[in-house]
Design a protein around this motif. Structure first.
Motif, mmCIF file in Angstrom:
data_model
loop_
_atom_site.group_PDB
_atom_site.id
_atom_site.type_symbol
_atom_site.label_atom_id
_atom_site.label_comp_id
_atom_site.label_asym_id
_atom_site.label_seq_id
_atom_site.Cartn_x
_atom_site.Cartn_y
_atom_site.Cartn_z
ATOM 1 N N LYS A 244 0.840 -1.217 0.000
ATOM 2 C CA LYS A 244 0.000 0.000 0.000
ATOM 3 C C LYS A 244 0.870 1.260 0.000
ATOM 4 C CE LYS A 244 -4.126 -1.325 2.666
ATOM 5 N NZ LYS A 244 -4.684 -1.196 4.025
ATOM 6 N N VAL A 245 1.862 1.280 0.882
ATOM 7 C CA VAL A 245 2.748 2.452 0.995
ATOM 8 C C VAL A 245 3.441 2.721 -0.345
ATOM 9 C CG1 VAL A 245 4.896 3.302 2.068
ATOM 10 C CG2 VAL A 245 3.133 2.259 3.491
ATOM 11 N N VAL A 246 3.893 1.644 -0.999
ATOM 12 C CA VAL A 246 4.588 1.800 -2.285
ATOM 13 C C VAL A 246 3.619 2.301 -3.359
ATOM 14 C CG1 VAL A 246 5.854 0.592 -4.112
ATOM 15 C CG2 VAL A 246 6.396 0.123 -1.723
ATOM 16 N N LEU A 247 2.421 1.747 -3.387
ATOM 17 C CA LEU A 247 1.422 2.189 -4.375
ATOM 18 C C LEU A 247 1.071 3.670 -4.186
ATOM 19 C CD1 LEU A 247 -0.486 1.420 -6.728
ATOM 20 C CD2 LEU A 247 -2.207 0.815 -5.031
ATOM 21 N N ASP A 248 0.983 4.095 -2.943
ATOM 22 C CA ASP A 248 0.608 5.491 -2.654
ATOM 23 C C ASP A 248 1.746 6.487 -2.892
ATOM 24 O OD1 ASP A 248 -1.898 4.645 -1.920
ATOM 25 O OD2 ASP A 248 -1.509 4.657 0.243
ATOM 26 N N ASN A 249 2.980 6.038 -2.718
ATOM 27 C CA ASN A 249 4.096 6.991 -2.712
ATOM 28 C C ASN A 249 5.162 6.801 -3.796
ATOM 29 O OD1 ASN A 249 3.627 8.553 -0.013
ATOM 30 N ND2 ASN A 249 3.310 6.402 0.503
ATOM 31 N N PHE A 250 5.132 5.658 -4.473
ATOM 32 C CA PHE A 250 6.177 5.380 -5.476
ATOM 33 C C PHE A 250 5.575 5.132 -6.861
ATOM 34 C CE2 PHE A 250 8.179 4.443 -1.447
ATOM 35 C CZ PHE A 250 9.523 4.731 -1.617
ATOM 36 N N GLN A 251 4.473 5.829 -7.162
ATOM 37 C CA GLN A 251 3.775 5.554 -8.423
ATOM 38 C C GLN A 251 4.652 5.657 -9.677
ATOM 39 O OE1 GLN A 251 -0.144 6.417 -9.281
ATOM 40 N NE2 GLN A 251 -0.868 5.466 -7.421
ATOM 41 N N PRO A 252 5.564 6.648 -9.761
ATOM 42 C CA PRO A 252 6.390 6.718 -10.986
ATOM 43 C C PRO A 252 7.258 5.472 -11.192
ATOM 44 C CG PRO A 252 6.604 8.721 -9.666
ATOM 45 C CD PRO A 252 5.873 7.739 -8.828
ATOM 46 N N MET A 253 7.562 4.746 -10.098
ATOM 47 C CA MET A 253 8.427 3.566 -10.204
ATOM 48 C C MET A 253 7.631 2.310 -10.588
ATOM 49 S SD MET A 253 9.549 5.847 -7.877
ATOM 50 C CE MET A 253 11.033 6.598 -7.228
ATOM 51 N N ILE A 254 6.291 2.402 -10.509
ATOM 52 C CA ILE A 254 5.442 1.266 -10.887
ATOM 53 C C ILE A 254 4.974 1.510 -12.321
ATOM 54 C CG2 ILE A 254 3.314 0.001 -10.368
ATOM 55 C CD1 ILE A 254 3.505 1.154 -7.485
#
Length: 309
Positions: A244-254
């Motif tokens: 969840k944290v990655v989806l919310d805060n690292f969107q350019p990397m996904i």
């Protein structure tokens, strides 16, 4: 001539966090490997590899004046003239350490007074190796932590407590259960440099720094602890929060096509996704309590099994 095999690596936990001194856990992944070879007649790929190694040789020639490490450069040059290349099945730009295996193989073959895997690997020796590998791998990435080559060279799991605190560790043996860690192939080649630049820009934002130091680090550390101690139930709870944290805060990397797939995993609890390496493409790391179900749900993608719970 055929050199020893050096394996790919997977950073299970700690991507980006380790740049900022939080915990990480890297494991060797022996489905992919590379080795130094020689041939009288080179294929197009081998020729390309040989030319890249010539550039790497020139880079190391300039480094060689430092006290940290010295190489038998004449021998390296002579082998290059004889058609040496790096024969590798490790995909490039996929977050599984293609340049790390190459760096490990060159250190292994040409470093003088090298630290070997058979020695008692004290923290000092691990840090020295990491510093050497960081310096060597910077040729490929501009800035390297040295962890990929370290993992490939030692071929054992490495626990990163902080920049200056590393230890070789053991991971629980695999079970014949339903649960699994897997790789999902995005079929997009990622580049580390641009992703790290995006991250560094985000670090200028106080809110992002706070999230990294609090939420991201907290869940990463908990996941590592759970994984090493075999606390599977707690691990999945923490991986979900981390996802969840990655989806919310690292969107350019996904990669964009995977935002919905990522979200669906969190909502259904059928699987959880996280970055593998710097993101932007390459592999995405997945965790599931039921690998067969996850395979069915993700049937449109290529999956590779990494570890069984």
């Amino acid at each position: 001539m055929k050199g020893p095999l050096f394996y790919a690596k997977i950073l299970l936990f700690g991507e980006y966090g380790i740049i900022k001194d939080s915990k990480g856990l890297a494991i060797p992944y022996n489905s992919y490997q590379g080795a130094l070879k020689k041939a009288a007649v080179l294929t197009e790929d081998a020729q390309k590899s040989n030319q890249n190694l010539v550039k790497f040789y020139q880079y190391l020639s300039q480094l060689d004046k430092q006290e940290l490490v010295s190489f038998r450069l004449d021998e390296f040059k002579s082998d290059l003239d004889d058609g040496m290349y790096f024969d590798s099945s490790i995909p490039q730009g996929y977050g599984v350490g293609s340049s790390g295996a190459l760096v490990a193989s060159i250190y292994d073959k040409y470093a003088t007074d090298k630290i070997t895997v058979l020695e008692n690997l004290t923290r000092e020796k691990l840090l020295k190796l990491k510093a050497i590998f960081s310096m060597m791998e910077s040729f490929f990435h501009g800035k390297s932590s040295g962890l990929d080559p370290l993992n490939s060279y030692l071929s054992i799991p490495i626990l990163i407590n902080s920049k200056n605190d590393l230890e070789a560790t053991g991971i629980p043996s695999q079970k014949e259960g339903k649960g699994a860690v897997f790789l999902l192939d995005s079929e997009i080649v990622g580049e580390t440099g641009p992703m790290v630049s995006i991250f560094m820009n985000k670090m200028k934002n106080e809110g992002f720094r706070k999230m990294l130091n609090e939420d991201f680090a907290k869940y990463t550390d908990a996941c590592i602890d759970d994984f090493l101690h075999g606390n599977v139930k707690s691990l999945f709870q923490n991986v979900k929060q981390l996802s969840k944290v990655v989806l919310d805060n690292f969107q350019p990397m996904i990669p964009k096509p995977f935002h919905a797939v990522w979200k669906k995993g969190i909502e259904t609890n059928d699987y959880y996704l996280k970055l593998c390496g710097s993101g932007g493409g390459g592999y995405i790391l997945g965790f599931t309590k039921d690998f067969d179900k996850a395979k069915a749900l993700l049937k449109d993608y290529k999956l590779e099994l990494v570890y069984r719970f």
